[in-house]
Design a protein around this motif. Structure first.
Motif, PDB file in Angstrom:
ATOM      1  N   PHE A  23      17.977  35.367 -15.663  1.00  0.00           N
ATOM      2  CA  PHE A  23      17.501  34.994 -16.994  1.00  0.00           C
ATOM      3  C   PHE A  23      16.814  33.628 -17.013  1.00  0.00           C
ATOM      4  O   PHE A  23      16.507  33.112 -18.079  1.00  0.00           O
TER       5      PHE A  23
ATOM      6  N   TYR B 208      15.051  38.016 -19.752  1.00  0.00           N
ATOM      7  CA  TYR B 208      15.350  38.723 -18.509  1.00  0.00           C
ATOM      8  C   TYR B 208      14.106  38.775 -17.631  1.00  0.00           C
ATOM      9  O   TYR B 208      13.075  39.320 -18.025  1.00  0.00           O
TER      10      TYR B 208
ATOM     11  N   VAL C 167      23.222  34.713 -14.120  1.00  0.00           N
ATOM     12  CA  VAL C 167      22.393  33.764 -14.876  1.00  0.00           C
ATOM     13  C   VAL C 167      21.003  33.587 -14.271  1.00  0.00           C
ATOM     14  O   VAL C 167      20.034  33.381 -14.998  1.00  0.00           O
TER      15      VAL C 167
ATOM     16  N   LEU D  35      20.204  40.185 -23.752  1.00  0.00           N
ATOM     17  CA  LEU D  35      19.874  38.754 -23.756  1.00  0.00           C
ATOM     18  C   LEU D  35      18.372  38.556 -23.593  1.00  0.00           C
ATOM     19  O   LEU D  35      17.713  39.321 -22.882  1.00  0.00           O
TER      20      LEU D  35
ATOM     21  N   GLY E 209      29.168  30.954 -18.056  1.00  0.00           N
ATOM     22  CA  GLY E 209      29.354  32.087 -18.959  1.00  0.00           C
ATOM     23  C   GLY E 209      30.519  31.820 -19.876  1.00  0.00           C
ATOM     24  O   GLY E 209      31.197  30.792 -19.755  1.00  0.00           O
TER      25      GLY E 209
ATOM     26  N   ARG F 249      28.053  43.099 -23.275  1.00  0.00           N
ATOM     27  CA  ARG F 249      27.566  42.197 -24.316  1.00  0.00           C
ATOM     28  C   ARG F 249      27.193  43.022 -25.537  1.00  0.00           C
ATOM     29  O   ARG F 249      26.794  44.174 -25.419  1.00  0.00           O
TER      30      ARG F 249
ATOM     31  N   ASP G 151      28.575  28.106 -21.046  1.00  0.00           N
ATOM     32  CA  ASP G 151      27.950  29.379 -21.411  1.00  0.00           C
ATOM     33  C   ASP G 151      26.446  29.196 -21.608  1.00  0.00           C
ATOM     34  O   ASP G 151      25.969  29.054 -22.729  1.00  0.00           O
TER      35      ASP G 151
ATOM     36  N   GLN H 288      17.781  45.572 -17.338  1.00  0.00           N
ATOM     37  CA  GLN H 288      18.752  44.506 -17.566  1.00  0.00           C
ATOM     38  C   GLN H 288      20.165  45.068 -17.589  1.00  0.00           C
ATOM     39  O   GLN H 288      20.442  46.063 -18.246  1.00  0.00           O
TER      40      GLN H 288
ATOM     41  N   LEU I 127      20.046  30.969 -24.064  1.00  0.00           N
ATOM     42  CA  LEU I 127      18.815  31.617 -23.610  1.00  0.00           C
ATOM     43  C   LEU I 127      17.867  31.890 -24.764  1.00  0.00           C
ATOM     44  O   LEU I 127      18.310  32.150 -25.878  1.00  0.00           O
TER      45      LEU I 127
ATOM     46  N   PHE J 169      24.347  31.452 -21.190  1.00  0.00           N
ATOM     47  CA  PHE J 169      23.810  32.676 -21.767  1.00  0.00           C
ATOM     48  C   PHE J 169      23.584  32.545 -23.273  1.00  0.00           C
ATOM     49  O   PHE J 169      22.657  33.123 -23.820  1.00  0.00           O
ATOM     50  N   SER J 170      24.422  31.763 -23.929  1.00  0.00           N
ATOM     51  CA  SER J 170      24.274  31.584 -25.378  1.00  0.00           C
ATOM     52  C   SER J 170      23.086  30.683 -25.713  1.00  0.00           C
ATOM     53  O   SER J 170      22.697  30.588 -26.871  1.00  0.00           O
TER      54      SER J 170
ATOM     55  N   ASN K  61      23.772  44.462 -18.870  1.00  0.00           N
ATOM     56  CA  ASN K  61      24.225  43.747 -20.062  1.00  0.00           C
ATOM     57  C   ASN K  61      25.725  43.447 -19.992  1.00  0.00           C
ATOM     58  O   ASN K  61      26.465  43.743 -20.922  1.00  0.00           O
TER      59      ASN K  61
END
Length: 180
Positions: free
Chosen positions: A84, A144, A81, A141, A20, A137, A41, A119, A46, A43-44, A121
């Motif tokens: 996702f 999910y 994570v 994202l 993350g 956030r 990260d 989700q 996804l 998440f960026s 967030n």
């Protein structure tokens, strides 16, 4: 969360994987330890999917993680994570991570009690040993698709579920230990 740190000696050198973004409270928290932090990260990135036009999932994770050979983690902070990533993506992620785990590697993650839960967030940071500070956030994202605890136990085959705690918002907080 305190279980991750209860066996850590003050002078012990730690190697930590944080999946993350790097939040200031987490950086401040780990400033109290002799440690090497690896912020990745995912998440960026996804959604992380395989298709004919992309490298395999394992190749994608090798590029995203870029973990130096021989590096082993003491602690892995996965946060949410796994909510996702598809089962195949989790397996590819673990195939890349497995050589960097030791038998005493501990990990923390969040899951859901009910796969139909909306989700969450949050961004996660550690403000104190027993306190996670969630932030929000800017936007939801993509990708999910949470897994049940049973599905996660099967998919996270290189980890043993040491403890799970049901939180008031129906999330599960998980303490994992590497099983190699």
């Amino acid at each position: 969360m305190p279980s991750l740190f209860e066996h850590i000696e003050e002078e012990q050198r730690l190697t930590v994987l944080h999946v993350g973004p790097a939040l200031s409270e987490t950086l401040d928290f780990f400033a109290n330890y002799r440690c090497r932090l690896h912020f990745i990260d995912l998440f960026s990135e996804l959604p992380i999917l395989a298709s004919e036009d992309t490298p395999s999932l394992q190749q994608q994770f090798e590029e995203l993680l870029s973990i130096p050979a021989g590096l082993e983690f003491d602690i892995c902070l996965f946060w949410d994570v796994f909510n996702f990533l598809t089962g195949q993506a989790i397996q590819a992620f673990l195939a890349v991570l497995r050589p960097h785990l030791r038998p005493d590697t501990l990990a923390h993650a969040f899951s859901v009690h009910n796969v139909n839960a909306p989700q969450c967030n949050h961004l996660y940071g550690i403000s104190q040993m027993d306190s996670i500070r969630p932030g929000n956030r800017a936007m939801a994202l993509p990708g999910y698709a949470p897994h049940s605890q049973r599905q996660l136990k099967e998919t996270l085959d290189c980890f043993r579920f040491e403890r799970s705690v049901l939180l008031p918002d129906s999330r599960l907080e998980l303490l994992l230990q590497a099983r190699l």
